[in-house]
Motif scaffolding. Structure first.
Motif, PDB file in Angstrom:
ATOM      1  N   MET A  87      -4.426  44.294   3.361  1.00  0.00           N
ATOM      2  CA  MET A  87      -3.116  44.306   2.721  1.00  0.00           C
ATOM      3  C   MET A  87      -2.457  45.679   2.759  1.00  0.00           C
ATOM      4  N   ALA A  88      -3.239  46.735   2.885  1.00  0.00           N
ATOM      5  CA  ALA A  88      -2.681  48.086   2.937  1.00  0.00           C
ATOM      6  C   ALA A  88      -1.908  48.358   4.224  1.00  0.00           C
ATOM      7  N   GLN A  89      -2.009  47.451   5.197  1.00  0.00           N
ATOM      8  CA  GLN A  89      -1.384  47.690   6.498  1.00  0.00           C
ATOM      9  C   GLN A  89       0.108  47.337   6.527  1.00  0.00           C
ATOM     10  N   ILE A  90       0.561  46.477   5.624  1.00  0.00           N
ATOM     11  CA  ILE A  90       1.978  46.134   5.565  1.00  0.00           C
ATOM     12  C   ILE A  90       2.414  46.121   4.110  1.00  0.00           C
ATOM     13  N   HIS A  91       3.725  46.161   3.875  1.00  0.00           N
ATOM     14  CA  HIS A  91       4.232  46.281   2.509  1.00  0.00           C
ATOM     15  C   HIS A  91       5.408  45.325   2.288  1.00  0.00           C
ATOM     16  N   PRO A  92       5.130  44.029   2.255  1.00  0.00           N
ATOM     17  CA  PRO A  92       6.199  43.042   2.045  1.00  0.00           C
ATOM     18  C   PRO A  92       6.631  42.993   0.583  1.00  0.00           C
ATOM     19  N   ALA A  93       7.755  42.342   0.350  1.00  0.00           N
ATOM     20  CA  ALA A  93       8.217  42.156  -1.025  1.00  0.00           C
ATOM     21  C   ALA A  93       7.374  41.116  -1.750  1.00  0.00           C
ATOM     22  N   GLN A  94       6.849  40.157  -1.011  1.00  0.00           N
ATOM     23  CA  GLN A  94       6.059  39.090  -1.616  1.00  0.00           C
ATOM     24  C   GLN A  94       4.854  38.786  -0.737  1.00  0.00           C
TER      25      GLN A  94
END
Length: 267
Positions: A87-94
């Motif tokens: 999860m640390a690889q991308i930063h989506p809103a949801q």
């Protein structure tokens, strides 16, 4: 000692062995589809893959998927480690995911909340009549298909739709809905199916399954779609259940509905 590496095509054989040991039907080709549009992490112990975790970016939405830990390595916090690294690889809103019962407690600790039920239907279909008001999609239809999908999911799955073009066949009722069939696991998978109404969704599935009498087909649907009883009638009995989860309470509010998932990994 356990080490972590970015997941790439070199790891596919080990990933397939891990998923088969967990009772998942994914072939190498199924893993390759997910990996081709995603970012992932593997954990290795003594040179063997003992855990995987993948995240797939769909615009402002991130799907967490393929969280698998070797049975002999469970209870050591490895599931949380692999998931947090992925999860640390991308930063989506949801964030969204589909949880197995075994994984749900971990996901709840990481801030996910249940938002719906997923019903896995599979089996051999009955002899379905031809549907004249649905046709095979062409390249000219793809922009409209992407619009319908975005409306239904509130996510940009353009990368997935492009990948599915080369791996399956897409049917469309212009302005009303679309559906995809492709090889997966033990046979074929129908999904995604996105439509304005239940009748259109049923027609799309009937079109895609026409002529496949006796062939093994899987459809993952949502409980709220109302598609499940009809799937059972045509020979696709409910085989398993899972829980849809996300990190907030925002829901799609468009005119289109997702009646079948592209896969539990991909929503």
């Amino acid at each position: 000692m356990t080490i972590f590496q970015p997941l790439d095509l070199r790891h596919l054989e080990g990933a397939v062995r891990l998923s088969r040991a967990a009772g998942w039907p994914h072939r190498r080709e199924d893993w390759k589809l997910v990996v081709s549009i995603s970012r992932g992490v593997v954990a290795l112990d003594a040179g063997q893959i003992v855990a995987t975790g993948i995240v797939t970016p769909f615009g402002g939405v991130g799907m967490v998927n393929m969280i698998i830990v070797d049975q002999n390595m469970r209870g050591r916090g490895l599931g949380r480690q692999i998931m947090e690294r992925a999860m640390a690889q991308i930063h989506p809103a949801q964030w969204r995911l589909v949880a197995t019962p075994a994984g749900q407690p971990l996901y709840e600790k990481l801030g996910f909340v249940a938002c719906g039920q997923i019903r896995q239907h599979q089996g051999t279909v009955t002899d379905l009549p031809a549907v004249q008001t649905v046709r095979w999609a062409t390249q000219d239809d793809m922009a409209g298909i992407a619009d319908m999908d975005r409306d239904a999911l509130a996510a940009d799955r353009g990368s997935l739709l492009r990948a599915l073009q080369g791996r399956g066949r897409i049917a469309i009722r212009p302005g009303k809905g679309y559906g995809v069939i492709r090889d997966f696991g033990r046979g074929r998978l129908i999904g995604p199916v996105v439509a304005k109404d239940l009748a259109t969704a049923r027609d799309l599935i009937a079109f895609l399954a026409h002529g496949l009498t006796g062939g093994f087909i899987r459809v993952d649907t949502t409980e709220e779609s109302g598609l499940g009883p009809w799937l059972a009638e045509i020979g696709l009995a409910e085989a398993d259940r899972a829980v849809a989860m996300q990190t907030d309470d925002a829901r799609p509010t468009g005119a289109f509905t997702r009646f079948a998932l592209a896969a539990q990994a991909l929503g």
